[in-house]
Design a protein around this motif. Structure first.
Motif, PDB file in Angstrom:
ATOM      1  N   PHE A 163     -56.736 -18.276 -13.781  1.00 28.14           N
ATOM      2  CA  PHE A 163     -57.469 -17.015 -13.828  1.00 28.14           C
ATOM      3  C   PHE A 163     -56.521 -15.830 -13.657  1.00 28.14           C
ATOM      4  O   PHE A 163     -56.742 -14.763 -14.244  1.00 28.14           O
ATOM      5  CB  PHE A 163     -58.552 -16.993 -12.738  1.00 28.14           C
ATOM      6  N   THR A 164     -55.461 -16.026 -12.867  1.00 28.27           N
ATOM      7  CA  THR A 164     -54.464 -14.957 -12.721  1.00 28.27           C
ATOM      8  C   THR A 164     -53.786 -14.668 -14.058  1.00 28.27           C
ATOM      9  O   THR A 164     -53.547 -13.504 -14.418  1.00 28.27           O
ATOM     10  CB  THR A 164     -53.418 -15.356 -11.672  1.00 28.27           C
ATOM     11  N   ILE A 165     -53.497 -15.714 -14.817  1.00 31.35           N
ATOM     12  CA  ILE A 165     -52.884 -15.532 -16.144  1.00 31.35           C
ATOM     13  C   ILE A 165     -53.853 -14.805 -17.074  1.00 31.35           C
ATOM     14  O   ILE A 165     -53.457 -13.928 -17.853  1.00 31.35           O
ATOM     15  CB  ILE A 165     -52.471 -16.898 -16.721  1.00 31.35           C
ATOM     16  N   LEU A 166     -55.153 -15.170 -16.985  1.00 29.39           N
ATOM     17  CA  LEU A 166     -56.150 -14.487 -17.813  1.00 29.39           C
ATOM     18  C   LEU A 166     -56.236 -13.003 -17.460  1.00 29.39           C
ATOM     19  O   LEU A 166     -56.355 -12.144 -18.346  1.00 29.39           O
ATOM     20  CB  LEU A 166     -57.517 -15.152 -17.653  1.00 29.39           C
ATOM     21  N   ARG A 167     -56.161 -12.702 -16.174  1.00 23.06           N
ATOM     22  CA  ARG A 167     -56.198 -11.297 -15.757  1.00 23.06           C
ATOM     23  C   ARG A 167     -54.970 -10.546 -16.263  1.00 23.06           C
ATOM     24  O   ARG A 167     -55.061  -9.400 -16.714  1.00 23.06           O
ATOM     25  CB  ARG A 167     -56.279 -11.207 -14.234  1.00 23.06           C
ATOM     26  N   THR A 168     -53.820 -11.207 -16.206  1.00 24.37           N
ATOM     27  CA  THR A 168     -52.590 -10.581 -16.713  1.00 24.37           C
ATOM     28  C   THR A 168     -52.681 -10.364 -18.220  1.00 24.37           C
ATOM     29  O   THR A 168     -52.136  -9.384 -18.757  1.00 24.37           O
ATOM     30  CB  THR A 168     -51.382 -11.483 -16.389  1.00 24.37           C
ATOM     31  N   GLY A 169     -53.392 -11.245 -18.922  1.00 23.18           N
ATOM     32  CA  GLY A 169     -53.533 -11.127 -20.367  1.00 23.18           C
ATOM     33  C   GLY A 169     -54.581 -10.123 -20.812  1.00 23.18           C
ATOM     34  O   GLY A 169     -54.829 -10.009 -22.011  1.00 23.18           O
ATOM     35  N   GLY A 170     -55.236  -9.439 -19.862  1.00 25.90           N
ATOM     36  CA  GLY A 170     -56.175  -8.380 -20.234  1.00 25.90           C
ATOM     37  C   GLY A 170     -57.623  -8.645 -19.878  1.00 25.90           C
ATOM     38  O   GLY A 170     -58.508  -7.872 -20.282  1.00 25.90           O
ATOM     39  N   LEU A 171     -57.917  -9.710 -19.141  1.00 24.94           N
ATOM     40  CA  LEU A 171     -59.283  -9.979 -18.729  1.00 24.94           C
ATOM     41  C   LEU A 171     -59.600  -9.143 -17.499  1.00 24.94           C
ATOM     42  O   LEU A 171     -59.349  -9.550 -16.361  1.00 24.94           O
ATOM     43  CB  LEU A 171     -59.480 -11.470 -18.433  1.00 24.94           C
ATOM     44  N   GLY A 172     -60.136  -7.949 -17.719  1.00 29.05           N
ATOM     45  CA  GLY A 172     -60.472  -7.065 -16.623  1.00 29.05           C
ATOM     46  C   GLY A 172     -61.753  -7.466 -15.927  1.00 29.05           C
ATOM     47  O   GLY A 172     -62.510  -8.330 -16.401  1.00 29.05           O
ATOM     48  N   PRO A 173     -62.060  -6.840 -14.785  1.00 31.78           N
ATOM     49  CA  PRO A 173     -63.274  -7.193 -14.029  1.00 31.78           C
ATOM     50  C   PRO A 173     -64.551  -6.999 -14.829  1.00 31.78           C
ATOM     51  O   PRO A 173     -65.443  -7.845 -14.798  1.00 31.78           O
ATOM     52  CB  PRO A 173     -63.210  -6.254 -12.819  1.00 31.78           C
ATOM     53  N   ARG A 174     -64.674  -5.883 -15.540  1.00 31.78           N
ATOM     54  CA  ARG A 174     -65.897  -5.636 -16.305  1.00 31.78           C
ATOM     55  C   ARG A 174     -66.072  -6.653 -17.421  1.00 31.78           C
ATOM     56  O   ARG A 174     -67.187  -7.142 -17.665  1.00 31.78           O
ATOM     57  CB  ARG A 174     -65.870  -4.221 -16.886  1.00 31.78           C
ATOM     58  N   ARG A 175     -64.977  -6.991 -18.095  1.00 30.26           N
ATOM     59  CA  ARG A 175     -65.067  -7.962 -19.174  1.00 30.26           C
ATOM     60  C   ARG A 175     -65.407  -9.342 -18.632  1.00 30.26           C
ATOM     61  O   ARG A 175     -66.193 -10.076 -19.248  1.00 30.26           O
ATOM     62  CB  ARG A 175     -63.748  -7.992 -19.940  1.00 30.26           C
ATOM     63  N   ALA A 176     -64.815  -9.696 -17.498  1.00 28.18           N
ATOM     64  CA  ALA A 176     -65.139 -10.993 -16.897  1.00 28.18           C
ATOM     65  C   ALA A 176     -66.604 -11.056 -16.493  1.00 28.18           C
ATOM     66  O   ALA A 176     -67.295 -12.070 -16.711  1.00 28.18           O
ATOM     67  CB  ALA A 176     -64.237 -11.232 -15.680  1.00 28.18           C
ATOM     68  N   LEU A 177     -67.106  -9.952 -15.922  1.00 28.38           N
ATOM     69  CA  LEU A 177     -68.517  -9.915 -15.528  1.00 28.38           C
ATOM     70  C   LEU A 177     -69.426  -9.992 -16.753  1.00 28.38           C
ATOM     71  O   LEU A 177     -70.472 -10.666 -16.726  1.00 28.38           O
ATOM     72  CB  LEU A 177     -68.793  -8.628 -14.740  1.00 28.38           C
ATOM     73  N   ALA A 178     -69.054  -9.333 -17.846  1.00 26.35           N
ATOM     74  CA  ALA A 178     -69.863  -9.373 -19.065  1.00 26.35           C
ATOM     75  C   ALA A 178     -69.876 -10.774 -19.674  1.00 26.35           C
ATOM     76  O   ALA A 178     -70.923 -11.248 -20.147  1.00 26.35           O
ATOM     77  CB  ALA A 178     -69.325  -8.362 -20.070  1.00 26.35           C
ATOM     78  N   LEU A 179     -68.714 -11.446 -19.658  1.00 28.36           N
ATOM     79  CA  LEU A 179     -68.653 -12.806 -20.204  1.00 28.36           C
ATOM     80  C   LEU A 179     -69.552 -13.758 -19.419  1.00 28.36           C
ATOM     81  O   LEU A 179     -70.301 -14.554 -19.998  1.00 28.36           O
ATOM     82  CB  LEU A 179     -67.210 -13.313 -20.189  1.00 28.36           C
ATOM     83  N   LEU A 180     -69.492 -13.661 -18.096  1.00 28.70           N
ATOM     84  CA  LEU A 180     -70.307 -14.544 -17.271  1.00 28.70           C
ATOM     85  C   LEU A 180     -71.786 -14.181 -17.352  1.00 28.70           C
ATOM     86  O   LEU A 180     -72.644 -15.061 -17.235  1.00 28.70           O
ATOM     87  CB  LEU A 180     -69.822 -14.501 -15.827  1.00 28.70           C
ATOM     88  N   ALA A 181     -72.100 -12.888 -17.547  1.00 34.85           N
ATOM     89  CA  ALA A 181     -73.503 -12.489 -17.698  1.00 34.85           C
ATOM     90  C   ALA A 181     -74.098 -13.087 -18.967  1.00 34.85           C
ATOM     91  O   ALA A 181     -75.271 -13.501 -18.985  1.00 34.85           O
ATOM     92  CB  ALA A 181     -73.618 -10.966 -17.714  1.00 34.85           C
ATOM     93  N   THR A 182     -73.314 -13.158 -20.035  1.00 32.05           N
ATOM     94  CA  THR A 182     -73.793 -13.776 -21.271  1.00 32.05           C
ATOM     95  C   THR A 182     -74.054 -15.264 -21.066  1.00 32.05           C
ATOM     96  O   THR A 182     -75.051 -15.808 -21.557  1.00 32.05           O
ATOM     97  CB  THR A 182     -72.762 -13.581 -22.389  1.00 32.05           C
ATOM     98  N   LEU A 183     -73.162 -15.921 -20.330  1.00 32.69           N
ATOM     99  CA  LEU A 183     -73.378 -17.329 -20.021  1.00 32.69           C
ATOM    100  C   LEU A 183     -74.612 -17.511 -19.140  1.00 32.69           C
ATOM    101  O   LEU A 183     -75.397 -18.453 -19.333  1.00 32.69           O
ATOM    102  CB  LEU A 183     -72.139 -17.900 -19.327  1.00 32.69           C
ATOM    103  N   ALA A 184     -74.802 -16.593 -18.180  1.00 31.36           N
ATOM    104  CA  ALA A 184     -75.979 -16.667 -17.305  1.00 31.36           C
ATOM    105  C   ALA A 184     -77.270 -16.492 -18.092  1.00 31.36           C
ATOM    106  O   ALA A 184     -78.309 -17.065 -17.734  1.00 31.36           O
ATOM    107  CB  ALA A 184     -75.883 -15.609 -16.207  1.00 31.36           C
ATOM    108  N   LEU A 185     -77.229 -15.709 -19.172  1.00 30.92           N
ATOM    109  CA  LEU A 185     -78.410 -15.546 -20.019  1.00 30.92           C
ATOM    110  C   LEU A 185     -78.825 -16.886 -20.629  1.00 30.92           C
ATOM    111  O   LEU A 185     -80.018 -17.196 -20.724  1.00 30.92           O
ATOM    112  CB  LEU A 185     -78.124 -14.521 -21.110  1.00 30.92           C
TER     113      LEU A 185
END
Length: 381
Positions: free
Chosen positions: A86-108
């Motif tokens: 996850f640290t590598i993903l954050r370094t590659g540009g996965l910001g907090p808002r984008r991570a929250l949006a990705l998980l919200a779509t999965l939660a849907l």
């Protein structure tokens, strides 16, 4: 971003499926032992017990879905944090808002699955299991649960009220031991109908069988000697009939009657809504049913809360604790959410609070807690 989405979704889905399978296996074993004891008493065998235990699994899945999402998400995200993925993903540009949006779509997707299982699969298989138990045991009744219903309607231009008692319902949907009491506008008993069985269609037509009907009709006024006391029975004419069958028109259609006979936990969202509307129209107390309806309506969205609770675990350092400790913390969070949800429902009934507020408060409280923890971790850790 497609690669990141595929990585996250595949990992979290695998973990949630594993946790769900583990929980369902445990519940299946417990149900199988209980059903095996029941089936052995009627000589049905282990195969029937295994099939019945399988039929109630959708109901368990509906109840366990939010907790399975929480534990599976925590396990997956904590493992990725510990391995620095996850640290590598954050370094590659996965910001907090984008991570929250990705998980919200999965939660849907989890929420949609929870809704389908709770409103369609679980009620259907529960009814099939009741029908099979009734057929194997030779008992036509699907349960001993009865119900009282109330109705107002005009009879000969006058407002009459009806109190209907249903003893129990059979596995095929027929009603047994039906009693209908009719009262006039002053509360006086006008008639009583007793039927051995009844069937109700979708338009409110009741077909009663093996009927006994008693009517109390007022006699024409007659002069009475003032010196003699007049008994109340002298003013009434009592008639009694035995009929093989009769029809009775009512606004209580099959859906309302079935909802009254079912436990609230076994009703679908639309059945609960129709039942609460009927209770409100008949000026009956519907606080418990209203809270049950809103809890049923909001329950799938608990998956969003569970995913939001799991996301902060991805921002914890790998050295701050092992995966097992984080999973244990997730289990405690899930248990506390379920307890708060149940306590809020009971307190809301006692204090007559607004139903949708009672149903939404636990989810909103935990969602606020998760977002606050997530914001603090992102800002300071």
């Amino acid at each position: 971003m497609r690669t990141v989405r595929r990585l996250l979704y595949r990992d979290i889905l695998g973990s949630v499926l594993f946790v769900s399978a583990a929980f369902l296996s445990l519940f299946y074993f417990i149900d199988f032992v209980d059903e095996l004891e029941r089936m052995s008493r009627i000589g049905a065998g282990a195969a029937r017990a295994a099939l019945l235990s399988l039929m109630v699994l959708p109901g368990h899945l509906y109840e366990l879905m939010p907790i399975a999402v929480l534990i599976g998400s925590i396990f997956s995200l904590a493992r990725m944090a510990q391995s620095s993925e996850f640290t590598i993903l954050r370094t590659g540009g996965l910001g907090p808002r984008r991570a929250l949006a990705l998980l919200a779509t999965l939660a849907l997707g989890f929420a949609a699955l929870t809704f389908v299982v709770g409103d369609y699969m679980a009620p259907y298989f529960d009814k099939q299991a009741d029908a099979m138990r009734a057929r194997l045991s030779g008992n036509v009744a699907s349960g001993n649960r009865g119900a009282w219903l109330k109705e107002h309607k005009l009879v000969d231009g006058k407002d009459h009220s009806f109190a209907i008692n249903v003893g129990q319902a059979t596995a095929s949907g027929a009603l047994q031991d039906v009693r209908i009491f009719e009262f006039d506008a002053n509360g006086g008993l006008v008639s009583r109908i007793e039927a051995k069985t009844a069937k109700v269609d979708g338009k409110g037509q009741w077909l009663l069988s093996e009927v006994e009907r008693t009517d109390w009709l007022a006699k024409p006024a007659q002069p009475v000697d003032a010196k003699k006391a007049r008994r109340a029975d002298d003013a009434l004419a009592v008639t009694h009939w035995r009929l093989p069958s009769m029809s009775w028109d009512s606004s209580l259609h099959a859906g309302v009657v079935a909802a009254a006979l079912l436990p609230t936990v076994s009703m679908s969202t639309i059945e609960l809504y129709r039942y609460t509307e009927h209770l409100s129209a008949q000026e009956q107390s519907a606080q418990a049913q209203n809270i049950a309806f809103w809890r049923k309506a909001f329950y799938p969205f608990a998956c969003f809360v569970m995913v939001a609770l799991a996301l902060p675990f991805a921002y914890l350092h790998g050295r701050s604790g092992g995966i097992s400790l984080k999973v244990f913390g997730g289990i405690m969070l899930g248990i506390s959410f379920v307890l708060l949800n149940n306590v809020a429902g009971h307190v809301g009934i006692l204090n007559n609070w607004t139903p949708w507020v009672v149903a939404a408060s636990p989810s909103l409280a935990y969602l606020g807690l998760s977002l606050a923890a997530f914001g603090w971790l992102v800002r300071y850790r």
